[in-house]
Structure formats: C-alpha cells, structure tokens
Scaffold this active site. Structure first.
Site, PDB file in Angstrom:
ATOM      1  N   ARG A 112      31.296  76.082 159.368  1.00  0.00           N
ATOM      2  CA  ARG A 112      31.513  77.436 158.853  1.00  0.00           C
ATOM      3  C   ARG A 112      32.323  78.251 159.859  1.00  0.00           C
ATOM      4  O   ARG A 112      32.591  77.793 160.956  1.00  0.00           O
ATOM      5  CB  ARG A 112      30.184  78.117 158.539  1.00  0.00           C
TER       6      ARG A 112
ATOM      7  N   ASN B  41      29.094  87.005 157.680  1.00  0.00           N
ATOM      8  CA  ASN B  41      27.844  86.611 158.327  1.00  0.00           C
ATOM      9  C   ASN B  41      28.099  86.405 159.814  1.00  0.00           C
ATOM     10  O   ASN B  41      28.950  85.591 160.191  1.00  0.00           O
ATOM     11  CB  ASN B  41      27.313  85.300 157.734  1.00  0.00           C
ATOM     12  N   GLU B  42      27.409  87.167 160.622  1.00  0.00           N
ATOM     13  CA  GLU B  42      27.473  87.013 162.085  1.00  0.00           C
ATOM     14  C   GLU B  42      28.901  86.827 162.596  1.00  0.00           C
ATOM     15  O   GLU B  42      29.278  85.729 163.045  1.00  0.00           O
ATOM     16  CB  GLU B  42      26.596  85.842 162.547  1.00  0.00           C
TER      17      GLU B  42
ATOM     18  N   GLU C 271      17.691  88.570 160.015  1.00  0.00           N
ATOM     19  CA  GLU C 271      17.136  87.213 160.092  1.00  0.00           C
ATOM     20  C   GLU C 271      16.117  87.186 161.232  1.00  0.00           C
ATOM     21  O   GLU C 271      16.466  87.467 162.376  1.00  0.00           O
ATOM     22  CB  GLU C 271      18.242  86.187 160.374  1.00  0.00           C
TER      23      GLU C 271
ATOM     24  N   TRP D 193      19.108  75.146 167.101  1.00  0.00           N
ATOM     25  CA  TRP D 193      20.409  75.209 167.755  1.00  0.00           C
ATOM     26  C   TRP D 193      20.378  75.415 169.267  1.00  0.00           C
ATOM     27  O   TRP D 193      21.431  75.447 169.893  1.00  0.00           O
ATOM     28  CB  TRP D 193      21.268  76.288 167.108  1.00  0.00           C
TER      29      TRP D 193
ATOM     30  N   GLU E 181      20.847  72.260 159.018  1.00  0.00           N
ATOM     31  CA  GLU E 181      19.720  73.006 159.587  1.00  0.00           C
ATOM     32  C   GLU E 181      18.361  72.396 159.250  1.00  0.00           C
ATOM     33  O   GLU E 181      17.359  73.105 159.136  1.00  0.00           O
ATOM     34  CB  GLU E 181      19.819  74.469 159.150  1.00  0.00           C
ATOM     35  N   GLN E 182      18.299  71.084 159.145  1.00  0.00           N
ATOM     36  CA  GLN E 182      17.059  70.436 158.695  1.00  0.00           C
ATOM     37  C   GLN E 182      15.878  70.688 159.623  1.00  0.00           C
ATOM     38  O   GLN E 182      14.736  70.699 159.194  1.00  0.00           O
ATOM     39  CB  GLN E 182      17.285  68.928 158.546  1.00  0.00           C
TER      40      GLN E 182
ATOM     41  N   HIS F 289      15.327  73.432 161.161  1.00  0.00           N
ATOM     42  CA  HIS F 289      15.053  74.872 161.247  1.00  0.00           C
ATOM     43  C   HIS F 289      13.921  75.232 160.297  1.00  0.00           C
ATOM     44  O   HIS F 289      14.029  75.057 159.083  1.00  0.00           O
ATOM     45  CB  HIS F 289      16.319  75.642 160.858  1.00  0.00           C
TER      46      HIS F 289
HETATM   47  C1  GAL Z   1      22.084  82.386 162.170  1.00  0.00           C
HETATM   48  C2  GAL Z   1      22.875  82.319 160.872  1.00  0.00           C
HETATM   49  C3  GAL Z   1      22.090  81.674 159.766  1.00  0.00           C
HETATM   50  C4  GAL Z   1      21.399  80.436 160.252  1.00  0.00           C
HETATM   51  C5  GAL Z   1      20.533  80.788 161.429  1.00  0.00           C
HETATM   52  C6  GAL Z   1      19.739  79.628 161.967  1.00  0.00           C
HETATM   53  O1  GAL Z   1      22.947  82.438 163.247  1.00  0.00           O
HETATM   54  O2  GAL Z   1      23.261  83.611 160.474  1.00  0.00           O
HETATM   55  O3  GAL Z   1      22.959  81.375 158.702  1.00  0.00           O
HETATM   56  O4  GAL Z   1      22.355  79.490 160.596  1.00  0.00           O
HETATM   57  O5  GAL Z   1      21.352  81.272 162.449  1.00  0.00           O
HETATM   58  O6  GAL Z   1      18.987  80.013 163.085  1.00  0.00           O
END
Ligand code: GAL
Length: 669
Positions: free
Chosen positions: A110, A148-149, A329, A337, A377-378, A380
């Site tokens: 992305r 987004n971010e 969020e 991550w 993101e599995q 997460h």
């Molecule tokens: C943020 C992002 C989300 C998701 C999240 C995971 O940086 O806006 O889409 O990826 O991290 O922690």
C-alpha cells in the site's frame, strides 16, 4: 450542523469487504451489543469501488452502511487513496514514489504513490468526488477520513521526476521567479561553488559526495511536507463541497515528524491518530531497560504525548475551541509490525482507552473488529478472533463502554492545562539535518521534557510554535531550533515561567547561524550569546556544580555561553569547569546542556514551583491527567501503588490502592 460527539464514545475499524455479506448484520449487532457506537470503513477498497477503470460500484459500501445504520451505528468513511489499484498503476507507472536509489516503490502492498504526481492527484480527486457523491446522503455518515496514515512506511519523501519538477516550482514560488540569486543567497551557495543559474538546475538532494547543503535539505523537507498538505487539501475541498457539515478527519501516526501535522490539520475538523503502545515502545524505546519494563504496558508517556499533540492539531482550524481529536485505531492485542510483538497485559486495552479519553479524545476506535486470516496482517489481533470468538480486547472494550456510562463525561469539559510545551516540526527537521552529535534525537529530547512534567503530575498542552501562550503558567521549549517572528512575539508576551533547551533559536529559518549568534531571535528576552557547542559521546559528561536541584552532569551536548553587553541575565548554575549551565533573565531560563531524566525532572519541578503550580510526587509508573473535575490515575507498572493521599474527591472507578496495570478515577468536589 457539524456532527459532534458530546460524550466520549467507542468505535471500531471494520472491513465488510473481508467478510461475507451474510455476516454483516451479526457483526453490527454484536458491535452495538458491546457498546460500540462508531465504525470506520472503506479506506482501502478502491479495487472494489472501481474494479475496471471508470466502472464505479459503491453499492456494497452503501449496503454495508445500511446494515450498520440499522444497528444504530454511525459510520466514518475513509477515502481509498492509500491503495490505488493495479490497473491505475499500470496506466501511469510513474505515479509510484521513487526511493533514494532511484528505484520505484512498487505495487503489492500500500501507499505506493508519489504525492507530487499530477495524474495521481487528479485520480484521487476523481475517486473522492465519486465516493462523496455516492455516500453523501446516507444517514449513517458522520465523518470522512482522508486517505490513511500519510507517511506510513516512509512514504513522504519521493525522488521522482514529478517531485523534481514540483520542487523547482515550489522554490521559484518561495524565492521569486527570476530570482535564483535569492535562493543562492539564502542557501549560501557561494560556499563550495554551489551556485545555480536557474531553478531548472536545482536537483533533489540526492546522493551527493558528502553532506548536502543543509538549507537545500531543509527546503526539500518543507516542500515534501507541503505536498502532503496540498494532497490532503484537494480531498478536503471535494468532501466539503459535497457535505459541508460532515467533519473531516485524518488518522496521523505516532513518533512521526516527516511532515508538518499542524499545516495538514489546517484543513481538518478533527485530528486523530493511531495508537499502538507496544509496537511504538519496541520501536522508540528509548532504552532497553524501559522496553523490557513496559513491554506489556507501553511507555507511560508516549501515548499521552501524542494525545496532547493531536489535541493541538485538532485546534488548528478552530483555535478558539478545545481541540477535537480521536484515536482512530487503538491496539487491541498484539500487533505484527514491530521487531517483537508482545501481548498487552490484562487491563491495558482498557487503560489505554481511558487514558485517551482523559486527555480529551471524543472517540477511541479499535483496530480492528476481527483478526484477518489472510494477507499481511494475520498476526495482528482484533477485538475478535478470526473465527469470530470474542478476544480479550472485546471484553475490555465492553468493560470500558459500561464504565463510560457510569463516568458520564462531557467532551466539552476538557480545560486548558497550566503547562505549555511548544512544538515545531521544521525545528525537528533542522536538528535532524545537522545533528552535530549522533545521539541527539530531536523527538526523544521533546519526549524527555514532556515526561518530566508528567512525572510531576502536571497536565500539559502541546502548542504549535507561534500560537499564543495566554493563560499558561509554565512554558517548556525543548526543541525550537528556529524561531519565527510570531513565536518570538508569543514568548515575549507570555508572563509564564519559561524554560528553554540548548539549541533554541540556534538557526534562522534559512538554516544559518543568526547574525547576533544563537539564541538569535530569543536574545531580546534571554540576552546571552552561544559562542561554542560541543557534543558528547556516550559515557562522556560534564559535571555541574553540586548545588540546588540540578545535581547532575550534562550529557550529549553542552554550550559555552556569555551574557550580552549590559544584559540582565544571571548564570544561576555553573558547570564544575566554570561555565554557565543555567541562565535566568526574569522568569526565563536557558539551559546550556542536556540533562538526564532525573535532574531534568528536578529542574522542571523548580520551574513549576516558581510558577506556583501544585505538583504530585507520583510513584514510579503512575501518571495522572484531569478531564474537567475528573482526575484519572494510570498505573503502567505491574505492582500495586498506594494513591490514597492523592484522593481528593469521590472515587468513581478503582480503588486508592491501585493494582498493577489498573487505574483510579476520582471526581473532585
Ligand atoms: C496502521 C494502519 C492500519 C493497520 C494497522 C496495523 O498503521 O493504519 O491499516 O495496518 O496499522 O497495526
């Protein structure tokens, strides 16, 4: 009437496109049942809105909104510009950002776009307009999120041809169209024969033999920041045109200084940020010891700092208001991550949520409703497991929703803090461009000063450089390397006790040493001259005279200073080798070196005392914050803490002997 939230509320990030439509109604019912009132959706789904060029389909989005609406939920709709689809990249491959090796940052994840690409700007405007048109009358729509971010995954700076073209245009706008001489003068290009004959000769600051000219670099950072502002402003323009009363939000990040968030916020109604305390602790530290101590809880000050920072961003467009801001969020469990991804200790999701609210968040929204069993993101966590079973995050969110009912807070009760901490993005860039010492981290310097005030139980407002300082009793200036005229005037007008860090006003906005030496623009109120600086390697320090609260050494940095002629400034602390360590000019103080956390806290306490502020001697790991008459205590440590002597009203939540990872809420009479 603009959409407002009167009482702090909970939300969740939801991806209806990841789940069968038959499941949506159950999901929505379950959200409402646990006390969630707001849902953010839609921010990554361009390839579904427009599977083929020009074939738009917002039907599924509207159906998802219908389902959420039927469950009584409000919806924040995200514009999908962080994830341009493959067909678009195929159409214009030069829309990809370019890294410092000249390689395109390719499709497959992305944020694969360059802010300067004209074609991509137009495509973003087109999809945003189409989306706004499709959704604008939906009764569930309560806010827009742009993109987004911005900047996530290091995506502000691009060395593309588009960036080069726009940088030249930007420079011509700044220095004047036939006035390349003004640029040469401002950058000092006579040095090393760097003079240009036209803007077309100016390149991006890339792969030089040795350091690039710092003025060139600073302008490039300013330009790159401006590109984000413009990109965002275009979206805001079209969203406002379609829905003048729907507030616009962007979700900023933590520990992120690559663009000026105050500038971008000028186009937003509400600021928000994405709070991942454990991931950030792992990234930022600042020490291994702290990383280990708080591995399951997060840094006790990191979240709070950003809450206060984004409250300030929420004020930029409406300076008279309290500053509208959200957590868009919120970490609900382990993330994926960071280098290592521990699980939050029981109670922390609850604690983080309440802490945001204590700092004035109107909304805290968890990321995400259900853990994704596919793609990146599995690992997460979500509030729910991939099979739909509620996870710990869900239980804690449910508890918070019930507690919020009992607390019955009103968002408008948030008050101005007694302490202002002045923050400025270009100053951070200035320090990063010429650090002069490897361990001088601008962001950590700011966090250290913020931490000092927090450890004393003081509420802090973060204030952009140049904004008025009326009403503050203590003003902390930890990293203001350049001082605009407005900032100098605001500081001169304030009658607060003020404490300035070394390096304050050490450069002009063009990145030069001020004509009268540092602290240049500050000399009218702190009449000293910095004649030399030295940076100190780890282990090397400069002991101060052992008097007063500052029984300490300078680390990382110290300055050699003298008073200006006839100056009313007094060196009230000295180093053991006989140089001024702390200057006082009436209520203003200038510190000539970097202090460790303990002595810095002692110094801030001395200043707060002079300002007549009530402080608290908080136990290790405990922090406090007020929301109107409601005072919160947060125990980030894992041991119980006796807070009995801080209780000055009715206990609403928790108990005076507060368990590890627990909290106490008191309402003052
Ligand atoms: C943020 C992002 C989300 C998701 C999240 C995971 O940086 O806006 O889409 O990826 O991290 O922690």
């Amino acid at each position: 009437m603009t959409y407002r939230i009167q009482h702090p509320s909970l939300g969740v990030c939801y991806y209806p496109e990841h789940w069968p439509e038959s499941q949506w109604a159950d999901d929505a019912a379950q959200m409402a049942a646990i006390g969630i009132t707001h849902v953010r959706i839609g921010e990554f789904a361009w390839s579904l809105y427009e599977p083929e060029p020009g074939q738009l389909d917002f039907g599924w989005l509207l159906r998802a909104m219908d389902v959420l609406h039927a469950a009584g939920l409000k919806v924040i709709v995200g514009t999908p510009t962080a994830t341009p689809p493959k067909w678009l990249v195929n159409q214009m491959p030069d829309m990809l950002a370019v890294d410092e090796n000249g390689d395109a940052r390719n499709f497959g994840s992305r944020r694969h776009y360059c802010f300067s690409h004209t074609g991509y700007r137009a495509e973003s405007a087109r999809i945003v307009q189409a989306m706004a048109e499709a959704v604008k009358d939906h009764p569930a729509l309560c806010a827009w999120q742009t993109d987004n971010e911005y900047g996530c995954h290091d995506t502000i700076i691009s060395y593309s041809d588009s960036a080069r073209r726009d940088f030249r245009i930007w420079l011509a706008g700044k220095y004047g169209h036939n006035k390349i001489s003004a640029l040469n003068e401002a950058w000092g290009n006579v040095f090393w024969s760097m003079e240009y004959r036209s803007y077309d000769e100016v390149d991006l600051p890339l792969q030089p033999v040795t350091e690039i000219n710092p003025s060139h670099m600073l302008d490039f950072r300013r330009f790159s920041s401006d590109q984000v502002r413009v990109f965002n402003a275009i979206q805001c323009h079209f969203l406002r045109e379609a829905t003048p009363d729907v507030p616009i939000v962007h979700n900023f990040m933590g520990w992120f200084t690559e663009f000026d968030h105050f500038d971008v916020s000028a186009d937003l109604d509400i600021a928000s940020w994405d709070s991942y305390p454990l991931g950030f602790l792992e990234r930022v530290g600042p020490t291994e010891e702290r990383r280990n101590t708080y591995a399951h809880a997060g840094d006790p000050d990191f979240q709070a700092f950003h809450h206060d920072l984004y409250r300030a961003c929420g004020k930029v467009r409406a300076p008279e208001a309290r500053g509208r801001w959200w957590v868009m969020e919120q970490q609900p469990g382990p993330v994926y991550w960071a280098r290592w991804n521990p699980s939050p200790a029981p109670g922390l999701v609850r604690l983080w949520t309440h802490e945001a609210i204590a700092h004035g968040a109107e909304l805290v929204s968890y990321f995400r409703w259900r853990q994704a069993p596919f793609a990146q993101e599995q690992y997460h966590a979500g509030l729910n497991l991939p099979d739909g079973t509620p996870d710990d995050g869900s239980r804690e969110a449910t508890q918070v929703a019930q507690e919020l009912k009992a607390l019955d807070l009103t968002c408008d009760d948030v008050r101005q803090a007694p302490v202002a901490l002045v923050f400025d993005y270009p100053s951070v860039w200035t320090g990063q461009i010429q650090p002069q010492g490897e361990t001088y981290d601008m962001f950590l310097a700011v966090l250290r000063w913020y931490r000092a005030a927090r450890r004393l139980g003081l509420d802090v407002d973060i204030v952009p450089s140049g904004a008025p300082l009326d009403g503050y009793r203590l003003v902390l200036v930890p990293a203001l390397l350049t001082l605009s005229d407005d900032a100098a005037a605001a500081l001169a007008q304030s009658d607060a006790v003020q404490l300035f860090a070394p390096r304050t006003a050490s450069k002009t906005p063009d990145f030069r040493i001020p004509d009268t030496l540092p602290p240049g623009a500050l000399q009218s109120i702190v009449p000293i001259r910095v004649e030399r600086v030295e940076s100190l390697r780890p282990g090397l320090s400069i002991p101060l005279e052992r008097t007063g609260a500052m029984q300490a050494d300078f680390i990382k940095w110290r300055e050699f200073t003298t008073p200006m002629e006839g100056a009313a400034a007094e060196a009230i602390r000295l180093t053991q080798d006989g140089h001024p360590a702390l200057w006082q000019a009436a209520k203003r103080h200038y510190l000539c070196g970097v202090l460790e956390e303990e002595p810095l806290t002692a110094l801030v306490a001395e200043m707060a005392d002079m300002a007549g502020l009530d402080m608290m001697n908080l136990p290790d790991g405990v922090r406090t914050r007020t929301h109107g008459k409601t005072r919160y205590f947060f125990n980030y440590g894992d041991q119980p803490r006796d807070l009995t002597h801080f209780v000055t009203g009715d206990v609403l939540l928790g108990s005076a002997v507060t368990m590890g990872h627990d909290m106490l809420v008191v309402r003052e009479a």
